[in-house]
Design an enzyme around this catalytic site. Structure first.
Site, mmCIF file in Angstrom:
data_model
loop_
_atom_site.group_PDB
_atom_site.id
_atom_site.type_symbol
_atom_site.label_atom_id
_atom_site.label_comp_id
_atom_site.label_asym_id
_atom_site.label_seq_id
_atom_site.Cartn_x
_atom_site.Cartn_y
_atom_site.Cartn_z
ATOM 1 N N SER A 143 0.864 -1.192 0.000
ATOM 2 C CA SER A 143 0.000 0.000 0.000
ATOM 3 C C SER A 143 0.895 1.234 0.000
ATOM 4 O O SER A 143 2.044 1.180 0.470
ATOM 5 C CB SER A 143 -0.857 0.018 1.268
ATOM 6 O OG SER A 143 -1.520 1.266 1.416
ATOM 7 N N TYR A 156 -1.606 -0.018 10.790
ATOM 8 C CA TYR A 156 -1.805 -0.397 9.380
ATOM 9 C C TYR A 156 -0.591 0.000 8.542
ATOM 10 O O TYR A 156 -0.091 -0.797 7.741
ATOM 11 C CB TYR A 156 -3.091 0.249 8.821
ATOM 12 C CG TYR A 156 -3.358 -0.173 7.387
ATOM 13 C CD1 TYR A 156 -3.650 -1.505 7.083
ATOM 14 C CD2 TYR A 156 -3.287 0.740 6.340
ATOM 15 C CE1 TYR A 156 -3.865 -1.909 5.769
ATOM 16 C CE2 TYR A 156 -3.501 0.342 5.028
ATOM 17 C CZ TYR A 156 -3.794 -0.984 4.746
ATOM 18 O OH TYR A 156 -3.988 -1.386 3.439
HETATM 19 P P1 NDP Z 1 -11.540 -6.101 0.745
HETATM 20 O O1 NDP Z 1 -11.968 -5.888 2.159
HETATM 21 O O2 NDP Z 1 -12.545 -5.959 -0.329
HETATM 22 O O3 NDP Z 1 -10.839 -7.526 0.611
HETATM 23 C C1 NDP Z 1 -10.033 -8.063 1.626
HETATM 24 C C2 NDP Z 1 -9.897 -9.562 1.392
HETATM 25 O O4 NDP Z 1 -8.997 -10.108 2.359
HETATM 26 C C3 NDP Z 1 -11.216 -10.293 1.532
HETATM 27 O O5 NDP Z 1 -11.330 -11.248 0.510
HETATM 28 C C4 NDP Z 1 -11.088 -10.977 2.890
HETATM 29 O O6 NDP Z 1 -11.792 -12.218 2.853
HETATM 30 C C5 NDP Z 1 -9.584 -11.241 2.926
HETATM 31 N N1 NDP Z 1 -9.088 -11.468 4.271
HETATM 32 C C6 NDP Z 1 -9.016 -10.593 5.294
HETATM 33 N N2 NDP Z 1 -8.526 -11.197 6.388
HETATM 34 C C7 NDP Z 1 -8.299 -12.490 6.043
HETATM 35 C C8 NDP Z 1 -7.817 -13.621 6.742
HETATM 36 N N3 NDP Z 1 -7.484 -13.570 8.031
HETATM 37 N N4 NDP Z 1 -7.689 -14.791 6.068
HETATM 38 C C9 NDP Z 1 -8.024 -14.863 4.767
HETATM 39 N N5 NDP Z 1 -8.507 -13.834 4.049
HETATM 40 C C10 NDP Z 1 -8.636 -12.660 4.695
HETATM 41 O O7 NDP Z 1 -10.349 -5.066 0.527
HETATM 42 P P2 NDP Z 1 -9.284 -4.876 -0.661
HETATM 43 O O8 NDP Z 1 -9.569 -5.744 -1.813
HETATM 44 O O9 NDP Z 1 -9.170 -3.426 -0.874
HETATM 45 O O10 NDP Z 1 -7.978 -5.363 0.090
HETATM 46 C C11 NDP Z 1 -7.073 -6.315 -0.425
HETATM 47 C C12 NDP Z 1 -5.673 -5.931 0.010
HETATM 48 O O11 NDP Z 1 -5.336 -4.666 -0.562
HETATM 49 C C13 NDP Z 1 -5.483 -5.776 1.509
HETATM 50 O O12 NDP Z 1 -4.224 -6.333 1.849
HETATM 51 C C14 NDP Z 1 -5.469 -4.257 1.704
HETATM 52 O O13 NDP Z 1 -4.748 -3.877 2.846
HETATM 53 C C15 NDP Z 1 -4.788 -3.829 0.430
HETATM 54 N N6 NDP Z 1 -4.967 -2.446 0.003
HETATM 55 C C16 NDP Z 1 -6.217 -1.916 -0.176
HETATM 56 C C17 NDP Z 1 -6.345 -0.604 -0.645
HETATM 57 C C18 NDP Z 1 -7.668 0.053 -0.810
HETATM 58 O O14 NDP Z 1 -7.732 1.308 -0.805
HETATM 59 N N7 NDP Z 1 -8.755 -0.676 -0.990
HETATM 60 C C19 NDP Z 1 -5.169 0.191 -0.998
HETATM 61 C C20 NDP Z 1 -3.915 -0.475 -0.774
HETATM 62 C C21 NDP Z 1 -3.846 -1.745 -0.318
HETATM 63 P P3 NDP Z 1 -12.648 -12.857 4.051
HETATM 64 O O15 NDP Z 1 -13.178 -11.747 4.900
HETATM 65 O O16 NDP Z 1 -13.717 -13.627 3.314
HETATM 66 O O17 NDP Z 1 -11.680 -13.760 4.755
HETATM 67 C C1 8X3 Z 2 -5.101 1.489 1.659
HETATM 68 C C2 8X3 Z 2 -4.741 2.857 1.203
HETATM 69 O O1 8X3 Z 2 -4.452 5.254 1.971
HETATM 70 O O2 8X3 Z 2 -6.373 4.044 2.804
HETATM 71 O O3 8X3 Z 2 -3.940 0.759 1.928
HETATM 72 O O4 8X3 Z 2 -4.176 3.548 3.643
HETATM 73 S S1 8X3 Z 2 -4.930 3.962 2.482
#
Ligand code: NDP
Ligand code: 8X3
Length: 258
Positions: A143, A156
């Protein structure tokens, strides 16, 4: 590199980036191994990926915060395929936006377990299945929070900075194997991310994206597909992707209504 026919394992495939990646790699003709805790959601994603053209789609419950769950998942993978060509460590997210003074242990622990230890656990378990000198890839989702800390996100930002360190350490450890290791570090993207961060408060989550044009899961999926399909001698070590409206974590352009 021809990606069709490759075996791709995506963690956190039940929503957001992971679900979009399942569809994109499916449309490219890959075999998919999908893991997350919400199995009914995985079932929906699997059907979508199959319809998009996946060579085969397999899903199984996975909680990356549990070593036993990760090991059970990988034992199940071994009944399907002796190799994994692309590992996408995507599972994770943020819990809360509290300053250190008032943050909760449970939120810190959930973030460390999923974003940091989960990534390590899954990678350790899958490494023996990644072929050498065949263009295999480990793609970790970081991120921009791992590059620039911000208020309310000490833990985070810390786990996403740790993700960069893990990626770099693996790059050293795997040097000479032909296995590529890269980090894709997105900025603001509209998924379930904010809904989870704010514990289901949809109004508060909606405000995060109000008036601006965030990235989508599809933007991230396309980039992952591009990274994994470079020729085997090319490794994208670190890719930062942000919305055009986001110059930096705290500099997001918002259009006023009307
Ligand atoms: P979502 O919340 O849509 O997806 C998160 C996914 O992670 C879900 O499928 C959830 O599945 C899974 N997950 C969470 N905890 C667990 C666990 N303990 N075991 C297995 N699966 C898990 O968010 P995003 O798609 O945005 O997030 C995906 C990644 O991208 C994350 O690492 C997030 O930090 C990162 N990210 C997101 C950004 C954003 O602005 N959206 C920007 C930068 C990075 P379930 O709950 O079914 O287990
Ligand atoms: C998710 C992006 O800016 O919300 O990793 O932390 S931010």
């Amino acid at each position: 590199m021809l990606i069709a026919g490759k075996w791709v394992f995506i963690t956190g495939a039940s929503s957001g980036f992971g679900a979009a990646a399942a569809r994109a790699f499916g449309a490219a003709g890959c075999h998919l191994l999908l893991g997350a805790r919400r199995v009914p959601k995985l079932e929906e994603v699997a059907a979508m990926a199959k319809a998009a053209g996946a060579a085969s789609v397999h899903f199984h419950a996975l909680d990356v915060s549990s070593t036993a769950s990760v090991e059970a998942f990988v034992a199940w993978v071994k009944t399907l395929t002796p190799r994994v060509d692309v590992l996408i460590n995507n599972a994770g997210g943020a819990h809360g936006l509290d300053p250190v003074a008032t943050a909760k242990d449970a939120d810190w622990e959930a973030m460390v377990q999923s974003n940091f230890l989960g990534l390590l656990r899954v990678t350790r378990a899958v490494l023996p299945l990644l072929p050498h000198d065949a263009g295999a890839s480990i793609l970790n989702i970081g991120s921009i929070a791992g590059h620039q800390a911000y208020d309310g996100a000490a833990a985070y930002c810390g786990v996403k900075a740790a993700e960069r360190s893990v990626t770099q350490a693996l790059r050293f450890e795997l040097n000479g194997t032909g296995i590529r290791v890269g980090s894709l570090d997105p900025g603001l993207a509209e998924t379930e991310f904010s809904l989870i961060r704010f514990k289901g408060d949809a109004a508060r989550a909606g405000k995060v994206y109000e008036g601006t044009v965030p990235l989508t899961g599809e933007d991230i999926a396309e980039t992952l597909l591009w990274m994994a399909s470079r020729p085997p001698h090319v490794c994208l070590d670190e890719v930062i992707i942000k919305p055009t409206d986001q110059a930096a974590i705290h500099k997001v352009y918002r259009r006023t209504k009307g």
